[in-house]
Write a protein that holds these residues in place. Structure first.
Motif: not given
Length: 117
Positions: A44-48, A57-63, A65-70
């Motif tokens: 399924q499509r998931e929000c990261v 900002t907010s992140y999925a637990n799986t990403v 510390g590794r992904f950064t949205i800006s």
């Protein structure tokens, strides 16, 4: 006409980095909740990652510390910096916008990310 156009996908080695970018036309991203989703084959499509008009900002637990949205309101773009890409990363990544007042949704066409092992 609203358009969200993703770019920056491609092939990267396991453990490597990629930076995705979403360019918007027909809407002003500073007024929208912006998200990056991904959909791996068979999943399924998931929000990261998400970013609000107030730059929260907010992140999925799986990403986390590794992904950064800006977002760059002057360029009208939203980026996703992805580091330490691993086996869960290969997917089509989509840019998504939500009008916080009308809740109208917009999607980009997606960009493919592939990770080589």
């Amino acid at each position: 006409q609203v358009q969200l156009v993703e770019s920056g996908g491609g092939l990267v080695q396991s453990g490597g980095s990629l930076r995705l970018s979403c360019g918007a036309s027909g809407l002003t991203i500073s007024k929208y909740h912006m998200h990056w989703f991904r959909q791996a084959q068979g999943n399924q499509r998931e929000c990261v990652a998400a970013i609000t008009p107030d730059f929260e900002t907010s992140y999925a637990n799986t990403v986390r510390g590794r992904f950064t949205i800006s977002r760059d309101n002057l360029k009208n773009t939203v980026d996703l910096q992805m580091n330490s890409l691993g086996p869960a990363a290969p997917a089509v990544y989509y840019c998504h916008a939500v009008d916080p007042i009308t809740t109208q949704l917009f999607w980009g066409q997606g960009t493919q990310v592939t990770v080589s092992t």
